[in-house]
Design a protein around this motif. Structure first.
Motif, PDB file in Angstrom:
ATOM      1  N   UNK A   9       4.976  -2.239   6.120  1.00  0.00           N
ATOM      2  CA  UNK A   9       6.141  -2.632   5.315  1.00  0.00           C
ATOM      3  C   UNK A   9       5.768  -2.806   3.846  1.00  0.00           C
ATOM      4  N   UNK A  10       4.585  -3.367   3.580  1.00  0.00           N
ATOM      5  CA  UNK A  10       4.198  -3.579   2.181  1.00  0.00           C
ATOM      6  C   UNK A  10       3.999  -2.249   1.463  1.00  0.00           C
ATOM      7  N   UNK A  11       3.475  -1.259   2.161  1.00  0.00           N
ATOM      8  CA  UNK A  11       3.304   0.065   1.560  1.00  0.00           C
ATOM      9  C   UNK A  11       4.656   0.734   1.339  1.00  0.00           C
ATOM     10  N   UNK A  12       5.520   0.676   2.349  1.00  0.00           N
ATOM     11  CA  UNK A  12       6.860   1.260   2.187  1.00  0.00           C
ATOM     12  C   UNK A  12       7.593   0.626   1.014  1.00  0.00           C
ATOM     13  N   UNK A  13       7.514  -0.683   0.894  1.00  0.00           N
ATOM     14  CA  UNK A  13       8.171  -1.379  -0.216  1.00  0.00           C
ATOM     15  C   UNK A  13       7.602  -0.943  -1.557  1.00  0.00           C
ATOM     16  N   UNK A  14       6.286  -0.829  -1.646  1.00  0.00           N
ATOM     17  CA  UNK A  14       5.659  -0.411  -2.900  1.00  0.00           C
ATOM     18  C   UNK A  14       6.106   1.011  -3.267  1.00  0.00           C
ATOM     19  N   UNK A  15       6.046   1.902  -2.316  1.00  0.00           N
ATOM     20  CA  UNK A  15       6.424   3.303  -2.553  1.00  0.00           C
ATOM     21  C   UNK A  15       7.864   3.396  -3.022  1.00  0.00           C
ATOM     22  N   UNK A  16       8.730   2.624  -2.394  1.00  0.00           N
ATOM     23  CA  UNK A  16      10.151   2.635  -2.758  1.00  0.00           C
ATOM     24  C   UNK A  16      10.378   2.047  -4.152  1.00  0.00           C
ATOM     25  N   UNK A  17       9.810   0.881  -4.420  1.00  0.00           N
ATOM     26  CA  UNK A  17      10.005   0.211  -5.715  1.00  0.00           C
ATOM     27  C   UNK A  17       9.457   1.010  -6.887  1.00  0.00           C
ATOM     28  N   UNK A  18       8.364   1.722  -6.654  1.00  0.00           N
ATOM     29  CA  UNK A  18       7.691   2.430  -7.742  1.00  0.00           C
ATOM     30  C   UNK A  18       7.948   3.942  -7.726  1.00  0.00           C
ATOM     31  N   UNK A  19       8.845   4.368  -6.838  1.00  0.00           N
ATOM     32  CA  UNK A  19       9.247   5.781  -6.763  1.00  0.00           C
ATOM     33  C   UNK A  19       8.045   6.714  -6.639  1.00  0.00           C
TER      34      UNK A  19
END
Length: 125
Positions: A66-76
């Motif tokens: 989840x932390x990786x998915x969130x980072x990828x999403x937030x930072x495009x």
């Protein structure tokens, strides 16, 4: 671990990763359990000096997936790979797609196969 064998200093295998990524324009985001015990600046300083500018951030949250998915999403982030020695925490589809590179606990990024897979990912158009 990905960067250590458990008996030596954290990030002792980081130079093995540096040998692969040095020719490429990359940003590294740490999702190691060390991110819970150390500030980002301390993590950055634990890496070889030449790698420190490439440590862009650390993911946030207790669940690595989840932390990786969130980072990828937030930072495009458009292209990424994940190195982890506890690959059971991630969906099998990530391994099938080549997003997750499962590292053996005893060899991590010092494994020539892992380094070659990273190099191929970075060299891909």
């Amino acid at each position: 671990g990905v960067f250590h064998d458990g008996d030596t200093q954290p990030f002792c295998w980081a130079s093995s990763l540096w040998q692969v990524i040095a020719p490429f324009d990359v940003a590294l985001v740490v999702h190691s359990s060390w991110r819970h015990a150390m500030e980002l600046d301390a993590i950055r300083k634990a890496f070889p000096i030449e790698m420190q500018p490439y440590i862009a951030d650390a993911s946030v949250g207790s669940d690595p997936f989840e932390s990786i998915l969130n980072y990828v999403s937030r930072h495009h982030v458009s292209a990424f790979i994940v190195l982890d020695d506890c690959w059971e925490r991630f969906p099998a589809s990530w391994m099938d797609a080549g997003i997750l590179l499962p590292c053996r606990t005893g060899s991590g990024v010092s494994d020539p196969d892992i380094r070659e897979r990273i190099r191929r990912f970075l060299a891909a158009p």
